[in-house]
Design an enzyme around this catalytic site. Sequence first.
Site, PDB file in Angstrom:
ATOM      1  NE  ARG A 230     -14.556 -74.420  15.654  1.00  0.00           N
ATOM      2  CZ  ARG A 230     -14.743 -76.213  15.374  1.00  0.00           C
ATOM      3  NH1 ARG A 230     -15.885 -76.267  14.326  1.00  0.00           N
ATOM      4  NH2 ARG A 230     -13.952 -76.826  16.037  1.00  0.00           N
TER       5      ARG A 230
ATOM      6  CG  HIS B 215     -16.664 -66.903  26.193  1.00  0.00           C
ATOM      7  ND1 HIS B 215     -15.346 -66.708  26.050  1.00  0.00           N
ATOM      8  CD2 HIS B 215     -16.491 -67.223  24.305  1.00  0.00           C
ATOM      9  CE1 HIS B 215     -14.256 -67.088  25.039  1.00  0.00           C
ATOM     10  NE2 HIS B 215     -14.923 -67.513  23.979  1.00  0.00           N
TER      11      HIS B 215
ATOM     12  NE  ARG C 186     -15.331 -79.215  22.528  1.00  0.00           N
ATOM     13  CZ  ARG C 186     -16.144 -79.181  20.805  1.00  0.00           C
ATOM     14  NH1 ARG C 186     -16.656 -80.273  19.895  1.00  0.00           N
ATOM     15  NH2 ARG C 186     -15.934 -78.158  19.435  1.00  0.00           N
TER      16      ARG C 186
ATOM     17  CE1 TYR D 153      -8.032 -68.078  19.452  1.00  0.00           C
ATOM     18  CE2 TYR D 153      -9.639 -69.255  20.766  1.00  0.00           C
ATOM     19  CZ  TYR D 153      -9.515 -69.280  19.775  1.00  0.00           C
ATOM     20  OH  TYR D 153      -9.989 -69.501  19.350  1.00  0.00           O
TER      21      TYR D 153
ATOM     22  CB  SER E  34     -10.626 -70.963  15.948  1.00  0.00           C
ATOM     23  OG  SER E  34     -12.147 -71.838  15.634  1.00  0.00           O
TER      24      SER E  34
ATOM     25  CG  HIS F  89      -9.432 -67.486  26.435  1.00  0.00           C
ATOM     26  ND1 HIS F  89      -8.974 -66.321  24.994  1.00  0.00           N
ATOM     27  CD2 HIS F  89     -10.413 -68.199  25.694  1.00  0.00           C
ATOM     28  CE1 HIS F  89      -9.641 -66.960  24.085  1.00  0.00           C
ATOM     29  NE2 HIS F  89     -10.543 -67.813  24.400  1.00  0.00           N
TER      30      HIS F  89
ATOM     31  CD  GLU G 266     -13.415 -70.128  24.516  1.00  0.00           C
ATOM     32  OE1 GLU G 266     -12.995 -69.875  25.195  1.00  0.00           O
ATOM     33  OE2 GLU G 266     -13.452 -70.221  23.388  1.00  0.00           O
TER      34      GLU G 266
ATOM     35  CG  HIS H 173     -17.363 -69.610  20.068  1.00  0.00           C
ATOM     36  ND1 HIS H 173     -17.632 -67.820  19.970  1.00  0.00           N
ATOM     37  CD2 HIS H 173     -16.286 -69.887  20.917  1.00  0.00           C
ATOM     38  CE1 HIS H 173     -16.641 -66.936  20.225  1.00  0.00           C
ATOM     39  NE2 HIS H 173     -15.586 -68.072  21.421  1.00  0.00           N
TER      40      HIS H 173
END
Lengths: 339, 339
Positions: A71, A6, A288, A194, A73, A223, A282, A8
Amino acid sequence: MIIDCHGHYTTTPANVGAWRDAQIAAIGGDAPTPPDAEYPVTDDEVRASIEGGQLRVQRERGIDVTLFSPRASWMGHHVGDARTSLDWTIRQNDLVKRVCDLFPGRFVPVAQLPQSPGAPIDQSVAELRRCVDELGFVACNVNPDPTGGYWTGPDLSDRYWWPLWEAMQELDVPGMLHVSQAENPFFQTTGSYYLSADTTFFVQALSSGFMVDQPGLRLVIPHGGGAIPFHWGRFQGMSVREKWDFEAATERIFFDTCVYHQPGIDLLLDVVPTDRVLFGSEMLGAVRGDNPTTGSGWDDTGRYLEAAGLSAEQRAEVYEGNVRRVYPRLARYLSGAAL
Amino acid sequence: MIIDCHGHYTTTPANVGAWRDAQIAAIGGDAPTPPDAEYPVTDDEVRASIEGGQLRVQRERGIDVTLFSPRASWMGHHVGDARTSLDWTIRQNDLVKRVCDLFPGRFVPVAQLPQSPGAPIDQSVAELRRCVDELGFVACNVNPDPTGGYWTGPDLSDRYWWPLWEAMQELDVPGMLHVSQAENPFFQTTGSYYLSADTTFFVQALSSGFMVDQPGLRLVIPHGGGAIPFHWGRFQGMSVREKWDFEAATERIFFDTCVYHQPGIDLLLDVVPTDRVLFGSEMLGAVRGDNPTTGSGWDDTGRYLEAAGLSAEQRAEVYEGNVRRVYPRLARYLSGAAL
């Protein structure tokens, strides 16, 4: 080998976002589509965006390879119409392909689909075929709510999706069920939207049993499956009462490990059969930065996995074996003989 | 003492549902409201529905008292208009009051509110005052998505809700954030809709910080908080990045223990501060029946709590102390001097 299922491309050079902004600005105007040219992005810019980002983190954490898609989103399926979505999606997939070509063996391409609310799914099937047959993609992201949080399209059991399920089975590629930005302001994209989506799609599969009729279909819920593992008992109990066949309906649904604390990973591995858990982080995604208590990255999910009570064999399954099994087209990339 | 903070009257005599059916059938007709009479339900029928249901289970499980509100899935705020909702709500609250009067000390009344999409919240404030001031109710259920799964109303941070928050603080009653039946067929009511709602409302509170401006407001999120505890690290990490004050925004949000397996309860108690966890089982709710593996009821959450690694003092907090603190008006019922 450690395979992150996972990832992006969240660190795209500035001109990518600028192209999209221009595309959106042109919607409804005299020139509804932007120039057909590729993004004005150089290979050096792509290299820099990855070397300082995902590749650096791969090296720091010992991740060998990342399944890499546009990405999430930014997919923005609710924006404009089917043409808008197609123009954008083709470019985003081509860009991801460039990343994977520039870093062979490190990143393996996963496609965005040009979905659009109310539009037939055929366009997505065609783009999936292009990506897999011509560009060597190994999987796709499917957005079961392209409305952006209004949840008014066909649910996963609807015949609407069948051409896509059939193509995925024919091509032997799995799909990650991943929504995009929340257009509905009731939701916060990476938090409530999400996780609600992850939960909802699992329940659609469970209550409808639609996957029984698609015997080669494999779906990944990101997730960590939203709320599902935390409520594993609830869904097992409901299944008895509602006469849902829990096992048959969900045996080809897989969960990634994008759960950013130790107790969550421990629970995930405790309740979900190990052969249905795929390593994922992810990074660099919504979460982050470092946990000040541990000093490690919130999304450094390998650390939680190492600390969990798995045997070495089970850990290897989660890191590699399960991912290889779910994504068979990945094999050619791992043998060093990329397309 | 063991206090169950989450119980609904799910076993109502048949004439209750018949009254509601007649009311719904009359919507849009010449006689939009049904007869003003109370439900044609006798005290004996009410007694029987409880003695064979919730009271029996209370006794079997050693639960002393249940906070008792109208059936959540039947609130149906999206049905008809504000008048429809008010007519139904008054009767449902009066019926719950009858149950509590018939079984003093065993059941304590919690109100449904006559919400209606697009209608002002004033009607709900008035019914809350009636229930608390005249009937001795100790709390209310607030439905932050009265649309039934279309999620198009004002979010929790909106000024729309302020009159309700202010009344709740003045009356010193907490609210459980509980949606009703999913009108949107994309959702399954007690699975994906309830858990998505729980998750979403927590994130609205976290990201907006609206409770900071309502210093006496206490909210309970049912079903163990949906996906939130499982993703505790995600939300702590996102809070750093998004500059949300996790602690200030959520310190008066409480979670019940309606999580129907041991690993879920263990995680809940591991990550959520113990003083924010309230014993609840939601019996007899969506998950009736026994887990064939353990031979115990799925919703027999006391068993999970007993097996969790809590000290006796912590367990007493969850069973009783926290509930008393969050629901101060409950005290008079527990001293044997009911209203």
